[in-house]
Design a protein around this motif. Structure first.
Motif, PDB file in Angstrom:
ATOM      1  N   ARG A 200       0.845  -1.192   0.000  1.00  0.00           N
ATOM      2  CA  ARG A 200       0.000   0.000   0.000  1.00  0.00           C
ATOM      3  C   ARG A 200       0.883   1.244   0.000  1.00  0.00           C
ATOM      4  NH1 ARG A 200      -2.308   1.748   5.732  1.00  0.00           N
ATOM      5  NH2 ARG A 200      -0.414   1.552   6.917  1.00  0.00           N
ATOM      6  N   GLY A 201       0.274   2.353  -0.247  1.00  0.00           N
ATOM      7  CA  GLY A 201       0.986   3.616  -0.177  1.00  0.00           C
ATOM      8  C   GLY A 201       1.814   3.917  -1.414  1.00  0.00           C
ATOM      9  N   ASN A 202       2.592   4.997  -1.321  1.00  0.00           N
ATOM     10  CA  ASN A 202       3.402   5.447  -2.450  1.00  0.00           C
ATOM     11  C   ASN A 202       4.833   5.812  -2.039  1.00  0.00           C
ATOM     12  OD1 ASN A 202       2.885   7.782  -1.015  1.00  0.00           O
ATOM     13  ND2 ASN A 202       2.446   9.011  -2.819  1.00  0.00           N
ATOM     14  N   GLN A 203       5.284   5.238  -0.933  1.00  0.00           N
ATOM     15  CA  GLN A 203       6.645   5.488  -0.474  1.00  0.00           C
ATOM     16  C   GLN A 203       7.378   4.170  -0.342  1.00  0.00           C
ATOM     17  OE1 GLN A 203       6.673   7.798   3.153  1.00  0.00           O
ATOM     18  NE2 GLN A 203       4.780   8.821   2.551  1.00  0.00           N
TER      19      GLN A 203
ATOM     20  N   SER B  68       7.174   0.825   1.717  1.00  0.00           N
ATOM     21  CA  SER B  68       7.340   0.959   3.163  1.00  0.00           C
ATOM     22  C   SER B  68       6.516   2.138   3.678  1.00  0.00           C
ATOM     23  CB  SER B  68       8.816   1.173   3.509  1.00  0.00           C
ATOM     24  OG  SER B  68       8.979   1.403   4.894  1.00  0.00           O
ATOM     25  N   GLN B  69       5.927   1.957   4.826  1.00  0.00           N
ATOM     26  CA  GLN B  69       5.240   3.060   5.487  1.00  0.00           C
ATOM     27  C   GLN B  69       6.230   3.900   6.295  1.00  0.00           C
ATOM     28  OE1 GLN B  69       1.776   3.610   4.908  1.00  0.00           O
ATOM     29  NE2 GLN B  69       2.508   2.194   3.348  1.00  0.00           N
ATOM     30  N   THR B  70       7.434   3.373   6.519  1.00  0.00           N
ATOM     31  CA  THR B  70       8.493   4.083   7.240  1.00  0.00           C
ATOM     32  C   THR B  70       9.796   3.994   6.438  1.00  0.00           C
ATOM     33  OG1 THR B  70       8.931   2.100   8.537  1.00  0.00           O
ATOM     34  CG2 THR B  70       7.460   3.739   9.530  1.00  0.00           C
ATOM     35  N   PRO B  71       9.839   4.605   5.257  1.00  0.00           N
ATOM     36  CA  PRO B  71      11.015   4.456   4.394  1.00  0.00           C
ATOM     37  C   PRO B  71      12.295   5.037   4.988  1.00  0.00           C
ATOM     38  CG  PRO B  71       9.521   6.099   3.495  1.00  0.00           C
ATOM     39  CD  PRO B  71       8.820   5.448   4.648  1.00  0.00           C
TER      40      PRO B  71
END
Length: 140
Positions: free
Chosen positions: A93-96, A112-115
């Motif tokens: 999910r997300g864009n990072q 990653s939600q915490t790149p």
């Protein structure tokens, strides 16, 4: 209506419908429990998408790692296991994420939600890193 009916019928779905519903429920359950797990170990980064795939990238084969914002649909065709052998993405999910470039020129994007935390762990492991995230991006 008094007395016995002159005609009565009860119908159910055929076994094929019940089989299709069962398969659909299994697929939905599998997708609902599917998780992307990233581990930065002693000598490699390991990414697994549930029971479907596991990718291990030794640090000696990484030339650099970059924290990036990407466009999942446009850049890779969506979420999940995407891309080709030379340009792969594993994301949920997300864009990072963190874009890893290997010594052979191939890339692996790890969603990653915490790149920045992932990038910091890779940096501690000795991988050359670069934070290309906009300054206003906060981790979840």
């Amino acid at each position: 209506m008094n007395g016995a009916p002159l005609y009565e019928e009860t119908q159910g779905f055929g076994p094929g419908i019940y089989a299709a519903i069962a398969v659909l429920l299994v697929v939905v359950l599998a997708l609902a429990t599917l998780r992307l797990k990233t581990s930065v170990g002693v000598d490699a980064v390991k990414v697994s998408l549930g029971f479907i795939t596991t990718t291990t990238v030794p640090y000696r084969s990484i030339t650099r790692a970059e924290a990036v914002v990407y466009r999942p649909i446009r850049d890779y065709g969506g979420w999940g296991i995407r891309g080709s052998v030379r340009r792969r993405a594993l994301n949920a999910r997300g864009n990072q994420g963190v874009l890893i470039t290997r010594t052979d020129g191939s890339t692996l994007l790890i969603g990653s939600q915490t790149p920045r935390a992932l990038l910091a762990a890779l940096k501690r492991a000795g991988v050359p890193t670069e934070d290309k995230l906009p300054p206003d991006i906060r981790e979840f």
